[in-house]
Write an enzyme that holds these catalytic residues in place. Sequence first.
Site, PDB file in Angstrom:
ATOM      1  N   GLU A 153       0.709  -1.153   0.073  1.00 36.17           N
ATOM      2  CA  GLU A 153      -0.062   0.073   0.073  1.00 36.17           C
ATOM      3  C   GLU A 153       0.959   1.320   0.021  1.00 36.17           C
ATOM      4  OE1 GLU A 153      -3.368   0.301   2.883  1.00 36.17           O
ATOM      5  OE2 GLU A 153      -2.203   2.044   3.608  1.00 36.17           O
TER       6      GLU A 153
ATOM      7  N   HIS B  20     -13.189  -4.261  14.536  1.00 37.57           N
ATOM      8  CA  HIS B  20     -13.384  -2.795  14.032  1.00 37.57           C
ATOM      9  C   HIS B  20     -13.887  -2.043  15.494  1.00 37.57           C
ATOM     10  CE1 HIS B  20     -15.021   1.004  12.564  1.00 37.57           C
ATOM     11  NE2 HIS B  20     -14.295   0.819  11.719  1.00 37.57           N
TER      12      HIS B  20
END
Length: 287
Positions: free
Chosen positions: A17, A149
């Site tokens: 990334e 999350h």
Amino acid sequence: MEMKKLFENGRTVFSMEIFPPKKPGTIKSIYSTLDGLSDIKPDFISCTYGAGGNPADTSTIDICRIIKEKYGILPIAHFTCVNNTRADIDKAIELFRAAGIENVLALRGDKNDRYPPKEDFHYAADLIKYLKEKAPELHISAACYPETHPEAESPVADILRMKEKEECGAEHFMSQLFFDNEDFYAFREKTQIAGIKSPIEAGIMPVTSKAGILRMVSMCGASVPKKLARILNKYENNPEAFADACVHYAIDQIADLITNDVDGIHLYSMNKPDTAKKIFEAVKNML
Ligand code: FAD
């Protein structure tokens, strides 16, 4: 190219990334990052999308086009929906088409006081459904969270939300960073029990600064195991030793993940090709 095809030949996928340069007008500086990373020949490079999701900012798409056209590497464009309207997303689809981008990481985006959310999309699954309807040619990836999350109703609910993303059309997942592989293995087992079939890449972030990583984990809810905390404390005033110890930590994590048959490694390169190369060199024969 269909993302899931990369995972069909049994080897471990290795991807990276990058993020767009932070200062406006400095997009050209991405070339030095990409020159370094392209030596590694990763399976794909993903490019992040700015927090707040400003639809006028096309730097992610511009960089994905460069990754594809100049470096011949498969790009994935990150894209968030919480600050975008349907019209913004229609425009983005046109830009993906014009740039020849076929792979998108479809995200909700973080809620942020500076950027009040729009009403059209509430969750990543809404975006995935919309993209599949409006641009069925796109291959969609989504995010997942080995340590859950931070806003999830519960760890089980978070896995079921992940399954919903797969049912809406996500064919590949990239995980949030984590520092304890046991967290990843426990999570992977739960995804298997939930019947999630798409490949899951493990997100590995080489630590490059103590303050930076502590800020990051406080935002994303990842935990810092004792072994890593000892490195952060012992070498914080010795930059060379700190860098070596953190690269070794990432290599250890990756070697263990590959040995345990992870589908892929997604290295958060932090736009630092030298660090990424050291890590890649140490594991490349295991992939
Ligand atoms: P979702 O899948 O929508 O989940 C968000 C939360 O809502 C979770 O807690 C989930 O359990 C819950 N949820 C989902 N559906 C429902 C429902 N129907 N009802 C109730 N709760 C629900 N951010 C950026 O701004 N730009 C980037 O480029 C970027 N890249 C990223 C790359 C990766 C690999 C990862 C892991 C994260 C990235 N992020 C990025 C951060 C991401 O935007 C945040 O983590 C965000 O808070 C959640 O995005 P999501 O797509 O996972 O959301």
